[in-house]
Write a protein that holds these residues in place. Structure first.
Motif, PDB file in Angstrom:
ATOM      1  N   SER A  63       0.850  -1.202   0.000  1.00 26.03           N
ATOM      2  CA  SER A  63       0.000   0.000   0.000  1.00 26.03           C
ATOM      3  C   SER A  63       0.882   1.247   0.000  1.00 26.03           C
ATOM      4  N   ASN A  71      -0.069   4.311   0.579  1.00 27.91           N
ATOM      5  CA  ASN A  71      -0.367   5.159   1.738  1.00 27.91           C
ATOM      6  C   ASN A  71       0.380   4.670   2.979  1.00 27.91           C
ATOM      7  N   ILE A 123      -5.638  -6.122   3.249  1.00 22.14           N
ATOM      8  CA  ILE A 123      -6.954  -5.545   2.925  1.00 22.14           C
ATOM      9  C   ILE A 123      -7.676  -6.387   1.874  1.00 22.14           C
ATOM     10  N   SER A 182      -9.058  -5.253   7.139  1.00 24.38           N
ATOM     11  CA  SER A 182      -9.277  -3.907   7.693  1.00 24.38           C
ATOM     12  C   SER A 182     -10.766  -3.642   7.938  1.00 24.38           C
ATOM     13  N   ARG A 183     -11.584  -4.670   7.710  1.00 20.75           N
ATOM     14  CA  ARG A 183     -13.040  -4.496   7.872  1.00 20.75           C
ATOM     15  C   ARG A 183     -13.598  -5.423   8.947  1.00 20.75           C
ATOM     16  N   GLY A 188     -12.125   1.779   8.435  1.00 15.99           N
ATOM     17  CA  GLY A 188     -11.721   0.488   7.877  1.00 15.99           C
ATOM     18  C   GLY A 188     -10.550   0.536   6.918  1.00 15.99           C
ATOM     19  N   GLN A 189      -9.612   1.443   7.152  1.00 15.69           N
ATOM     20  CA  GLN A 189      -8.482   1.559   6.226  1.00 15.69           C
ATOM     21  C   GLN A 189      -7.146   1.608   6.956  1.00 15.69           C
ATOM     22  N   ILE A 190      -6.140   1.190   6.218  1.00 16.33           N
ATOM     23  CA  ILE A 190      -4.764   1.366   6.665  1.00 16.33           C
ATOM     24  C   ILE A 190      -4.154   2.450   5.784  1.00 16.33           C
ATOM     25  N   PRO A 191      -3.115   3.149   6.224  1.00 16.83           N
ATOM     26  CA  PRO A 191      -2.370   2.940   7.466  1.00 16.83           C
ATOM     27  C   PRO A 191      -3.129   3.462   8.684  1.00 16.83           C
ATOM     28  N   GLU A 201      -5.349   8.179   8.370  1.00 23.85           N
ATOM     29  CA  GLU A 201      -5.035   9.113   7.277  1.00 23.85           C
ATOM     30  C   GLU A 201      -3.518   9.325   7.201  1.00 23.85           C
ATOM     31  N   SER A 202      -2.959   8.785   6.130  1.00 20.90           N
ATOM     32  CA  SER A 202      -1.498   8.779   5.982  1.00 20.90           C
ATOM     33  C   SER A 202      -0.869  10.160   6.176  1.00 20.90           C
ATOM     34  N   GLN A 214      -3.811  13.933  -2.108  1.00 18.33           N
ATOM     35  CA  GLN A 214      -4.996  13.141  -1.790  1.00 18.33           C
ATOM     36  C   GLN A 214      -6.129  13.366  -2.797  1.00 18.33           C
TER      37      GLN A 214
HETATM   38  N1  GSH Z   1      -6.936   8.786   2.626  1.00 19.86           N
HETATM   39  C1  GSH Z   1      -6.425   7.590   3.231  1.00 19.86           C
HETATM   40  C2  GSH Z   1      -6.617   6.459   2.246  1.00 19.86           C
HETATM   41  C3  GSH Z   1      -6.240   5.123   2.877  1.00 19.86           C
HETATM   42  C4  GSH Z   1      -6.554   3.978   1.936  1.00 19.86           C
HETATM   43  O1  GSH Z   1      -7.108   4.153   0.839  1.00 19.86           O
HETATM   44  N2  GSH Z   1      -6.173   2.783   2.390  1.00 19.86           N
HETATM   45  C5  GSH Z   1      -6.401   1.626   1.593  1.00 19.86           C
HETATM   46  C6  GSH Z   1      -5.085   0.925   1.314  1.00 19.86           C
HETATM   47  S1  GSH Z   1      -3.960   1.985   0.443  1.00 19.86           S
HETATM   48  C7  GSH Z   1      -7.284   0.662   2.399  1.00 19.86           C
HETATM   49  O2  GSH Z   1      -7.069   0.470   3.577  1.00 19.86           O
HETATM   50  N3  GSH Z   1      -8.258   0.037   1.752  1.00 19.86           N
HETATM   51  C8  GSH Z   1      -9.051  -0.995   2.354  1.00 19.86           C
HETATM   52  C9  GSH Z   1     -10.497  -0.679   2.406  1.00 19.86           C
HETATM   53  O3  GSH Z   1     -10.895   0.452   2.101  1.00 19.86           O
HETATM   54  O4  GSH Z   1     -11.243  -1.602   2.769  1.00 19.86           O
HETATM   55  C10 GSH Z   1      -4.953   7.754   3.607  1.00 19.86           C
HETATM   56  O5  GSH Z   1      -4.273   8.601   3.008  1.00 19.86           O
HETATM   57  O6  GSH Z   1      -4.489   7.065   4.531  1.00 19.86           O
END
Ligand code: GSH
Length: 210
Positions: free
Chosen positions: A10, A12, A34, A39-40, A51-54, A66-67, A99
């Motif tokens: 990833s 981010n 993911i 992440s969910r 539900g997102q990384i990082p 939020e990275s 972003q």
């Molecule tokens: N705006 C967020 C975007 C984070 C993002 O899109 N993460 C993705 C991986 S790069 C993720 O976790 N996706 C899994 C999902 O949405 O279920 C950031 O900059 O951290």
């Protein structure tokens, strides 16, 4: 000790690993797949309802998502995070640009073309827009970098880290960088920075505290 929830491929997440490596800050790394929905899960959603990384655990049960927000947090007080009022705002300007204009296009193309089997067929229609908008973003970066070494002032900052993450994989998802010599020179400059680590680098495992 920080704990970083991240996925190796990833972009981010890579931003945060790159900043922590450059700053020499130790942390525990937790790989979250993911693509397997990790992440969910209820457990992860309790940490980050989005539900997102990082995701960075900055103190026991205190999480930061939020990275780019994480970059500001870990780099605060160092030369990577400009303190001068205008430089700070310019860094934010480029991180919002990342972003809004870069990540949703090059990041999306990278995800579907480089990480998802059959992704090209699934996203055939979206891909056209991602390419057009991604090239527009590269054009903006090219104009800025034509006369500058870095995005803010004359030194490396978290704005460079934020923009580097997906730009450096653009050629893995159909983008051609030949027409962007200043962007290519900047990519080389960032990769030559002291403390630079590539996307597949991981810190040595540390003892988990709890
Ligand atoms: N705006 C967020 C975007 C984070 C993002 O899109 N993460 C993705 C991986 S790069 C993720 O976790 N996706 C899994 C999902 O949405 O279920 C950031 O900059 O951290």
């Amino acid at each position: 000790m920080y704990r970083l929830y991240s996925m190796q491929r990833s972009g981010n997440s890579y931003k945060v690993r790159l900043a922590l490596a450059r700053l020499g800050i130790p942390y525990n790394l937790v790989e979250v797949d993911i693509l397997q929905g990790e992440s969910r899960t209820p457990d992860f959603l309790a940490k980050n309802p989005n539900g997102q990384i990082p995701l960075l655990e900055v103190a026991p049960n205190r999480y930061l998502a939020e990275s780019n927000a994480i970059l500001w947090y870990v780099a605060g007080g160092t030369t990577l995070a400009p303190e001068d009022r205008i430089d700070r705002a310019v860094a934010m300007q480029w991180m919002f640009f990342e972003q809004h204009s870069l990540e949703p296009n090059i990041g999306a193309a990278y995800f579907w073309l480089a990480l998802i089997k059959g992704g090209r067929d699934l996203q055939r229609h979206a891909l056209e827009d991602w390419m057009e908008n991604g090239y527009n973003a590269l054009g903006v970066m090219e104009m800025h970098l034509a006369k500058r070494r870095f995005f803010v002032g004359e030194h490396f900052t978290i704005a460079d880290i934020a923009l580097y993450a997906y730009t450096h994989v653009a050629e893995q998802c159909d983008f051609e960088l030949r027409r962007y010599p200043a962007v290519r020179a900047w990519l080389e400059r960032i990769a030559a920075e002291p403390g630079h680590v590539p996307m597949d680098w991981q810190p040595a495992p540390l003892a988990v505290a709890d």
